[in-house]
Motif scaffolding. Structure first.
Motif, PDB file in Angstrom:
ATOM      1  N   THR A  84       0.837  -1.202   0.000  1.00  0.00           N
ATOM      2  CA  THR A  84       0.000   0.000   0.000  1.00  0.00           C
ATOM      3  C   THR A  84       0.867   1.244   0.000  1.00  0.00           C
ATOM      4  O   THR A  84       0.578   2.216  -0.697  1.00  0.00           O
ATOM      5  CB  THR A  84      -0.898   0.040   1.256  1.00  0.00           C
ATOM      6  OG1 THR A  84      -1.228  -1.287   1.619  1.00  0.00           O
ATOM      7  CG2 THR A  84      -2.127   0.856   1.012  1.00  0.00           C
ATOM      8  N   GLY A 132       0.960   4.094  -2.941  1.00  0.00           N
ATOM      9  CA  GLY A 132       0.561   5.493  -2.786  1.00  0.00           C
ATOM     10  C   GLY A 132       1.652   6.446  -3.226  1.00  0.00           C
ATOM     11  O   GLY A 132       1.384   7.479  -3.821  1.00  0.00           O
ATOM     12  N   ASN A 172       0.654   6.802  -7.648  1.00  0.00           N
ATOM     13  CA  ASN A 172       0.655   8.188  -7.174  1.00  0.00           C
ATOM     14  C   ASN A 172      -0.552   8.928  -7.746  1.00  0.00           C
ATOM     15  O   ASN A 172      -0.741   8.970  -8.958  1.00  0.00           O
ATOM     16  CB  ASN A 172       1.962   8.866  -7.602  1.00  0.00           C
ATOM     17  CG  ASN A 172       2.066  10.252  -7.038  1.00  0.00           C
ATOM     18  OD1 ASN A 172       1.219  11.096  -7.306  1.00  0.00           O
ATOM     19  ND2 ASN A 172       3.064  10.498  -6.239  1.00  0.00           N
ATOM     20  N   ARG A 206     -10.543   6.589  -2.863  1.00  0.00           N
ATOM     21  CA  ARG A 206      -9.925   5.718  -1.855  1.00  0.00           C
ATOM     22  C   ARG A 206     -10.996   5.136  -0.939  1.00  0.00           C
ATOM     23  O   ARG A 206     -10.903   3.977  -0.523  1.00  0.00           O
ATOM     24  CB  ARG A 206      -8.900   6.475  -1.001  1.00  0.00           C
ATOM     25  CG  ARG A 206      -7.639   6.882  -1.698  1.00  0.00           C
ATOM     26  CD  ARG A 206      -7.227   5.979  -2.803  1.00  0.00           C
ATOM     27  NE  ARG A 206      -6.693   4.697  -2.359  1.00  0.00           N
ATOM     28  CZ  ARG A 206      -6.358   3.714  -3.173  1.00  0.00           C
ATOM     29  NH1 ARG A 206      -6.489   3.850  -4.465  1.00  0.00           N
ATOM     30  NH2 ARG A 206      -5.888   2.588  -2.690  1.00  0.00           N
ATOM     31  N   ASP A 253      -3.246   3.227   4.045  1.00  0.00           N
ATOM     32  CA  ASP A 253      -3.559   3.671   2.690  1.00  0.00           C
ATOM     33  C   ASP A 253      -3.797   5.174   2.649  1.00  0.00           C
ATOM     34  O   ASP A 253      -3.287   5.876   1.769  1.00  0.00           O
ATOM     35  CB  ASP A 253      -4.798   2.943   2.187  1.00  0.00           C
ATOM     36  CG  ASP A 253      -5.164   3.363   0.787  1.00  0.00           C
ATOM     37  OD1 ASP A 253      -4.485   2.914  -0.140  1.00  0.00           O
ATOM     38  OD2 ASP A 253      -6.100   4.174   0.634  1.00  0.00           O
ATOM     39  N   MET A 255      -1.362   7.463   0.409  1.00  0.00           N
ATOM     40  CA  MET A 255      -1.936   8.232  -0.700  1.00  0.00           C
ATOM     41  C   MET A 255      -1.779   9.732  -0.445  1.00  0.00           C
ATOM     42  O   MET A 255      -1.422  10.491  -1.332  1.00  0.00           O
ATOM     43  CB  MET A 255      -3.419   7.898  -0.849  1.00  0.00           C
ATOM     44  CG  MET A 255      -3.670   6.676  -1.682  1.00  0.00           C
ATOM     45  SD  MET A 255      -3.313   7.029  -3.409  1.00  0.00           S
ATOM     46  CE  MET A 255      -3.180   5.398  -4.077  1.00  0.00           C
TER      47      MET A 255
END
Lengths: 202, 201, 196
Positions: free
Chosen positions: B11, B15, B20, B118, B134, B138
């Motif tokens: 994860t 991210g 990306n 997400r 996550d 992210m």
């Protein structure tokens, strides 16, 4: 039958309703704890600007709330602050005004002496002029020629001595429209506020 | 256990690079272009997005088993809007200058596709830990991308980074870089560069 | 006459001078995503114009009739987004029922509009600019939609020709679209300062 319907609705939406309540409470709690601080920040910003413009002042009192007509026939609100020195004398006035600039609205804070005769300078509260050109209205170098200039009746010239303090304002090269906008906002607001304040004080 | 650890590592790299949000998925373009004229607002924006993303991921992950499918999006939007309002209040209270500068772009986080994407594709399917990781990964990927773009634009338009002078005296500021043109062209060229690097490998 | 001029000025200003896409970066996702073909772009533009006019006017009314009198400005963002989501749903149902042909041509665009930042952005900007009368809010909302349509159609027209151009491999797709958009904003910047 209606009971069945209500049951169906409740089954479908209980999570939505409960979480909406929880979120509402959460926002209310955050707001309650932060609101005084936010209010204080707003006051501080205006206060700081006015203090640099009128260093002799100890306190600012709200003197009046006026309506100013802009050139386009729109009315804007302006709050007039009376600057009071340590000994309790009036050392000047400060107010906010706004008008259309090159790209977006320009909002200014202006300071004048106690008789509304000479300016004590101005500063930008918000503007969105072209970076590198109209943006220069925020620079101290250009704003300095307003410090001591007669209030109202300013004129704009393209060339001249920027350091001489008189009613002639030298435009920023490449940004005549922005310079013109500032001069117009100042002239318009100044003449109307002068008149309205004279009426109030008499 | 090792399985979870593997998943977490995946994860994080996802991210930051492989997925990306800005450079690879092209999500959340409005703030990417609008607030990257200087590093400081870009960083503030990035941190706000991290905050909202992590909080909304936590909430969505916790109630993932209770969600009715057709009310799902409404729940997500409500959650996100709440946390954005809180982020906006925090910013107004502790960073008033930045709040004034970012203006409407903070509330616009609500419609930032990254967050809803997400919530939909990760948090509503995974447990709490993965969802938090996550969100952080992210958000970090988004912040880094924003800062890279902002650094390029700030150096070229004013010769400074974080308001510290870095360019020689003779440098002439390139004002166009802080205008909308600079935003579009910088992002376009950076994306091109990334394509070039990744196809070479 | 005076109000008419003000409204006309506001309209021109939002369509070309303060174009939401090109100067405020709102609605970039569909701007890059759906601008491949002119007819698709036009459909998207019309759908956005439709929704933005309704939601811009509605949020202004809610803001001034409910939120400000009740001192509930704090819930403004939540109300706005819910109004927009609701407006999109209503518009979708209405069109599906009464104009099935139009519904088919809008297709997937309608639900996508909820997350189009141009709409929420416009509602927030109307609030930020301190618009204090309904006609101006309505005209601005409609103008914003038209501005979006103009921008996305111009872009689609350019991209249709771009398909035939010899673009460096690494710049194909999104990068060259962004660079084109950059040049387009440069062109639109020429309009700034047109209205004083």
């Amino acid at each position: 039958m209606p009971l069945k319907k209500i049951k169906y609705f409740a089954e479908q939406s209980w999570l939505l309703i409960i979480s909406a309540l929880c979120f509402g409470l959460l926002i209310a709690a955050v707001n309650a704890s932060l609101a005084p601080r936010i209010e204080q920040n707003k006051i501080n910003k205006l206060d700081d600007l006015m203090r640099t413009l009128l260093p002799a002042a100890e306190e600012f009192e709200v003197a009046a709330e006026l309506q100013i007509d802009s050139a386009k026939g729109k009315k804007t609100k302006s709050t007039i602050y009376k600057a009071v020195s340590k000994t309790g004398e009036c050392v000047g006035w400060s107010f906010n005004c706004s008008g259309a600039g090159f790209a977006d609205k320009i909002e200014l804070v202006v300071a004048v002496d106690k008789n509304f005769e000479k300016m004590a300078g101005f500063d930008c509260l918000s503007s969105n002029e072209t970076p590198g050109f109209g943006d220069k209205i925020k620079e101290a170098k250009w704003r300095k020629q307003f410090d001591g200039a007669p209030a109202g009746n300013l004129t704009l010239a393209k060339t001249g001595n920027i350091e001489k303090i008189d009613s002639e304002i030298i435009a920023i090269s490449g940004a005549t429209v922005s310079s013109d906008a500032v001069v117009n906002i100042l002239n318009n607001a100044m003449s109307q506020i002068k008149k309205q304040m004279a009426e109030i004080q008499n | 256990m090792s399985n979870t650890q593997y998943e977490i590592r995946d994860t994080i790299t996802g991210g930051l690079w492989k997925e990306n949000p800005v450079f690879r998925l092209l999500l959340g373009m409005c703030p990417t272009l609008a607030v990257t004229a200087a590093v400081k607002p870009a960083l503030t924006m990035g941190l706000c997005v991290v905050f909202v993303l992590v909080c909304s991921n936590i909430v969505v992950s916790l109630m993932r088993n209770l969600l009715k499918p057709h009310l799902r999006i409404l729940m997500f939007t409500l959650t996100i809007a709440t946390f954005v309002t809180i982020a906006d209040l925090l910013l107004k209270a502790f960073q008033p200058e930045m709040s004034a500068k970012l203006g409407p772009y903070i509330p616009l986080i609500i419609v930032n596709c990254i967050i809803i994407c997400r919530a939909e594709s990760c948090a509503s399917k995974n447990g709490l830990v993965i969802s938090i990781v996550d969100g952080l990964a992210m958000g970090a990927g988004f912040t880094v991308a924003l800062c890279i773009l902002a650094a390029i634009r700030e150096v070229l338009s004013t010769g400074t980074i974080m308001e510290i002078n870095v360019m020689p005296q003779s440098f002439i500021p390139w004002a166009a870089m802080s205008m909308p043109v600079g935003a579009f062209i910088t992002l376009g060229l950076v994306l091109g560069l990334i394509n070039k690097i990744s196809t070479k490998k | 006459m005076d109000t008419f001029t003000t409204l006309l000025m506001a309209f021109i200003s939002i369509v070309i001078i303060n174009n939401l896409v090109l100067t405020k970066f709102l609605g970039i996702c569909p701007y890059l995503g759906v601008s491949g073909r002119v007819d698709m772009a036009f459909g998207m533009g019309l759908a956005v114009t439709f929704v933005v006019t309704i939601s811009g006017t509605l949020t202004w009314l809610i803001d001034h009739l409910i939120l400000i009198p009740l001192d509930l400005e704090i819930t403004r963002y939540i109300c706005f987004i819910l109004v927009i989501a609701g407006a999109v749903q209503l518009v979708e149902m209405y069109i599906r029922k009464f104009f099935p042909a139009l519904y088919d041509s809008f297709g997937i665009f309608l639900p996508l509009i909820t997350t189009n930042c141009a709409i929420l952005g416009l509602c927030l900007f109307i609030n930020l600019w301190g618009i204090d009368n309904l006609p101006e809010a309505a005209v601005l909302s409609f103008g914003a939609g038209i501005g979006f349509t103009v921008a996305i159609c111009v872009m689609a027209g350019i991209r249709e020709n771009l398909n035939l151009a010899d673009v460096p491999k690494c710049l194909r797709g999104a990068p060259i679209t962004l660079i084109t958009a950059g040049l387009l904003t440069l062109a639109f910047m020429g309009f700034a300062g047109m209205i004083k």
